[in-house]
Motif scaffolding. Structure first.
Motif, PDB file in Angstrom:
ATOM      1  N   ARG A  10       0.742  -1.242   0.059  1.00 45.69           N
ATOM      2  CA  ARG A  10       0.001   0.082   0.035  1.00 45.69           C
ATOM      3  C   ARG A  10       0.880   1.274   0.056  1.00 45.69           C
ATOM      4  NH1 ARG A  10      -2.586  -3.091   4.131  1.00 45.69           N
ATOM      5  NH2 ARG A  10      -4.407  -4.123   3.288  1.00 45.69           N
ATOM      6  N   ILE A  11       1.911   1.110   0.763  1.00 50.81           N
ATOM      7  CA  ILE A  11       2.823   2.264   0.738  1.00 50.81           C
ATOM      8  C   ILE A  11       3.512   2.635  -0.666  1.00 50.81           C
ATOM      9  CG2 ILE A  11       4.900   3.213   1.716  1.00 50.81           C
ATOM     10  CD1 ILE A  11       4.451   1.926   4.317  1.00 50.81           C
ATOM     11  N   LEU A  12       3.918   1.460  -1.031  1.00 50.19           N
ATOM     12  CA  LEU A  12       4.620   1.590  -2.439  1.00 50.19           C
ATOM     13  C   LEU A  12       3.436   2.232  -3.449  1.00 50.19           C
ATOM     14  CD1 LEU A  12       6.666  -1.854  -3.022  1.00 50.19           C
ATOM     15  CD2 LEU A  12       7.323   0.628  -2.392  1.00 50.19           C
ATOM     16  N   GLU A  13       2.001   1.781  -3.534  1.00 47.62           N
ATOM     17  CA  GLU A  13       1.321   2.198  -4.365  1.00 47.62           C
ATOM     18  C   GLU A  13       1.107   3.765  -4.105  1.00 47.62           C
ATOM     19  OE1 GLU A  13      -3.535   1.553  -5.105  1.00 47.62           O
ATOM     20  OE2 GLU A  13      -2.152  -0.142  -4.906  1.00 47.62           O
ATOM     21  N   ALA A  14       0.907   4.173  -2.830  1.00 46.35           N
ATOM     22  CA  ALA A  14       0.811   5.480  -2.521  1.00 46.35           C
ATOM     23  C   ALA A  14       2.079   6.333  -3.030  1.00 46.35           C
ATOM     24  CB  ALA A  14       0.449   5.873  -0.948  1.00 46.35           C
ATOM     25  N   LYS A  15       3.179   5.937  -3.079  1.00 51.80           N
ATOM     26  CA  LYS A  15       4.528   6.652  -3.701  1.00 51.80           C
ATOM     27  C   LYS A  15       4.652   6.363  -5.077  1.00 51.80           C
ATOM     28  CE  LYS A  15       6.505   6.615   1.166  1.00 51.80           C
ATOM     29  NZ  LYS A  15       6.924   7.959   1.342  1.00 51.80           N
ATOM     30  N   ASN A  16       3.776   5.539  -5.733  1.00 52.23           N
ATOM     31  CA  ASN A  16       3.845   5.410  -6.973  1.00 52.23           C
ATOM     32  C   ASN A  16       5.181   4.719  -7.388  1.00 52.23           C
ATOM     33  OD1 ASN A  16       1.425   6.648  -7.997  1.00 52.23           O
ATOM     34  ND2 ASN A  16       2.484   8.349  -7.641  1.00 52.23           N
ATOM     35  N   MET A  17       5.620   3.682  -6.639  1.00 51.55           N
ATOM     36  CA  MET A  17       6.771   2.893  -6.735  1.00 51.55           C
ATOM     37  C   MET A  17       6.437   1.663  -6.973  1.00 51.55           C
ATOM     38  SD  MET A  17       9.259   4.337  -3.292  1.00 51.55           S
ATOM     39  CE  MET A  17      10.578   3.072  -3.874  1.00 51.55           C
ATOM     40  N   THR A  18       7.118   1.044  -7.768  1.00 53.46           N
ATOM     41  CA  THR A  18       7.080  -0.550  -8.079  1.00 53.46           C
ATOM     42  C   THR A  18       8.067  -1.351  -7.153  1.00 53.46           C
ATOM     43  OG1 THR A  18       8.823  -0.525  -9.699  1.00 53.46           O
ATOM     44  CG2 THR A  18       6.456  -0.117 -10.472  1.00 53.46           C
ATOM     45  N   LYS A  19       8.149  -2.777  -7.246  1.00 54.39           N
ATOM     46  CA  LYS A  19       9.007  -3.469  -6.364  1.00 54.39           C
ATOM     47  C   LYS A  19      10.354  -3.226  -6.886  1.00 54.39           C
ATOM     48  CE  LYS A  19       5.590  -7.001  -5.182  1.00 54.39           C
ATOM     49  NZ  LYS A  19       5.218  -8.647  -5.727  1.00 54.39           N
ATOM     50  N   GLU A  20      10.378  -3.287  -8.453  1.00 54.71           N
ATOM     51  CA  GLU A  20      11.794  -2.841  -8.849  1.00 54.71           C
ATOM     52  C   GLU A  20      12.394  -1.460  -8.385  1.00 54.71           C
ATOM     53  OE1 GLU A  20      14.990  -3.904 -11.309  1.00 54.71           O
ATOM     54  OE2 GLU A  20      13.467  -4.967 -10.886  1.00 54.71           O
ATOM     55  N   ASP A  21      11.353  -0.443  -8.272  1.00 55.29           N
ATOM     56  CA  ASP A  21      11.944   0.801  -7.658  1.00 55.29           C
ATOM     57  C   ASP A  21      12.382   0.570  -6.286  1.00 55.29           C
ATOM     58  OD1 ASP A  21      11.065   2.045  -9.879  1.00 55.29           O
ATOM     59  OD2 ASP A  21       9.069   2.697  -9.080  1.00 55.29           O
ATOM     60  N   LEU A  22      11.798  -0.312  -5.376  1.00 55.06           N
ATOM     61  CA  LEU A  22      12.130  -0.499  -4.100  1.00 55.06           C
ATOM     62  C   LEU A  22      13.313  -1.377  -4.115  1.00 55.06           C
ATOM     63  CD1 LEU A  22      11.449  -0.561  -1.147  1.00 55.06           C
ATOM     64  CD2 LEU A  22      10.200  -2.665  -1.302  1.00 55.06           C
TER      65      LEU A  22
END
Length: 70
Positions: A10-22
């Protein structure tokens, strides 16, 4: 013992981040990211990196699911 990383997604989605970005932001391996997707345990250093990158607390990322609630 079981954990859930649903809050992390949910945090990644809110920050418009993907797993790859992480993965890129934390320097974690693809295998570690895969462990997150399977709700497997991670070492504290990996959780620390996630919290640093996302500027959040550990309880924002991981949730403990008691045996009787699975």
């Amino acid at each position: 013992m079981a954990f859930s990383y649903d809050n992390l997604w949910r945090i990644l989605e809110a920050k418009n981040m993907t797993k790859e970005d992480l993965k890129n932001a934390t320097g974690m391996s693809s295998a570690t990211i895969a462990k997150l997707g399977k709700n497997e345990t991670l070492n504290m250093k990996s959780l620390e990196k996630i919290c640093e990158v996302l500027e959040c607390d550990i309880e924002d990322v991981i949730e403990f699911i008691p045996e009787n609630e699975r």
